[in-house]
Design a protein around this motif. Structure first.
Motif: not given
Length: 328
Positions: A121-125, A127-139
């Motif tokens: 994906i492309t985000v503003p150049p 932005d120090p934190k362009p995305v947020v990761l949520s609901d990480l489920n790891w088996d």
């Protein structure tokens, strides 16, 4: 008089910007026209998504200039202005690192992260934190994970502002790797391999962690330094060939017997193979010790060597040899 007749533009008239790159989230009048009068600049509307462009045609440019009182040199209905919003591409390595940073601290050490069906994906150049990761489920048993990614600056497109991230996480492990490049047919020695204590690759074949397990085996493929030693790349080096004379040894507490025999199939170091005991005309199964000796385990049962059995074993050995050759 000539200037009035020709309706000359004033000396301070604006000029069209035919191609402009912006970083803001809005398009301003100055993104289309240079040399505006002081205080004349205005916000026209939202900018395109990061990494994309919009084009403004001559008719729309003329209408904008009229609306905001812009004296525009060389007005033309065929004019065209392109506005591109700068962007930064978030690739696989970015999201793999993001997943790793969000893993719970359970002492697994180094890991590698593989992403499934990934699209950058492309985000503003800036932005120090362009995305947020949520609901990480790891088996942790299977290694598979899923998480939801949200854009910090939504675009208004629900199909782009959030998406599911899936993949597999592999913890580091102790793996035998090649010390240097080797060609097909090379016989492996301890100097050819070394232990990598923090290997995080994901080979889809059996690996080794002990030099003794591969010592004396033959390479079926060319390999490079640092590659893991995989079962599919190796085959046992043939020490005894079908038809070779062999010494058949049998050992038990207080007993050691030996007899002469003939190999009925090929055998590699440590491999079990069948041989004919020439003294008893019985077929035995023993483990290859070296190029001239096989050892029979206590409790091993011999079978009679009738002509049909010998013919069947010989045919099976030939088929196995052809199959082994085709795999190389």
């Amino acid at each position: 008089m000539a200037c009035v007749a020709l309706q000359c533009a004033p000396l301070s008239a604006a000029t069209l910007r035919t191609a402009t790159v912006i970083s803001a989230s809005t398009v301003k009048l100055s993104d289309l026209f240079a040399d505006l009068e002081p205080g004349q600049d205005k916000v026209l509307g939202p900018a395109p998504a990061p990494g994309t462009s919009i084009q403004v045609g001559g008719g729309q440019l003329i209408a904008i200039a009229d609306q905001y009182g812009v004296d525009w040199l060389d007005q033309s209905a065929s004019a065209l202005a392109t506005i591109t919003r700068a962007g930064r591409v978030l690739d696989k390595s970015y999201f793999a690192d993001l997943v790793e940073k969000n893993l719970p601290d359970i002492g697994v050490g180094a890991v590698s992260v593989d992403l499934f069906d990934f699209h950058p994906i492309t985000v503003p150049p800036n932005d120090p934190k362009p995305v947020v990761l949520s609901d990480l489920n790891w088996d942790q048993h299977s290694g598979r994970f899923s998480a939801t990614v949200y854009r910090a600056q939504p675009t208004g497109d629900i199909t782009q502002d959030s998406f599911m991230l899936t993949g597999a996480i592999h913890a580091a492990r102790k793996v035998l790797v090649f010390s240097h490049a080797l060609q097909t047919g090379a016989v492996i020695t301890p100097a050819d391999v070394q232990i990598n204590d923090s290997y995080t690759g994901t080979p889809n074949a059996k690996t080794y962690a002990n030099e003794a397990d591969v010592d004396g085996m033959t390479l079926a493929n060319t390999v490079l330094a640092g590659e893991p030693v995989l079962d599919r790349d190796l085959h046992r080096t043939i020490l005894v060939h079908r038809g070779d004379p062999v010494l058949i040894a049998f050992s038990a507490p207080g007993i050691h017997l030996a007899a002469t025999g003939r190999a009925l199939e090929d055998g590699g170091a440590g491999q079990y193979m069948r041989a004919l005991n020439l003294a008893t005309a019985m077929i035995i199964t023993g483990r290859v010790i070296n190029s001239s000796e096989i050892e029979v385990d206590p409790g091993s049962t011999a079978i009679p060597s009738d002509s049909n059995t010998l013919r069947r074993l010989t045919a099976s050995a030939r088929a196995n040899t052809r199959a082994d050759t085709s795999l190389r």
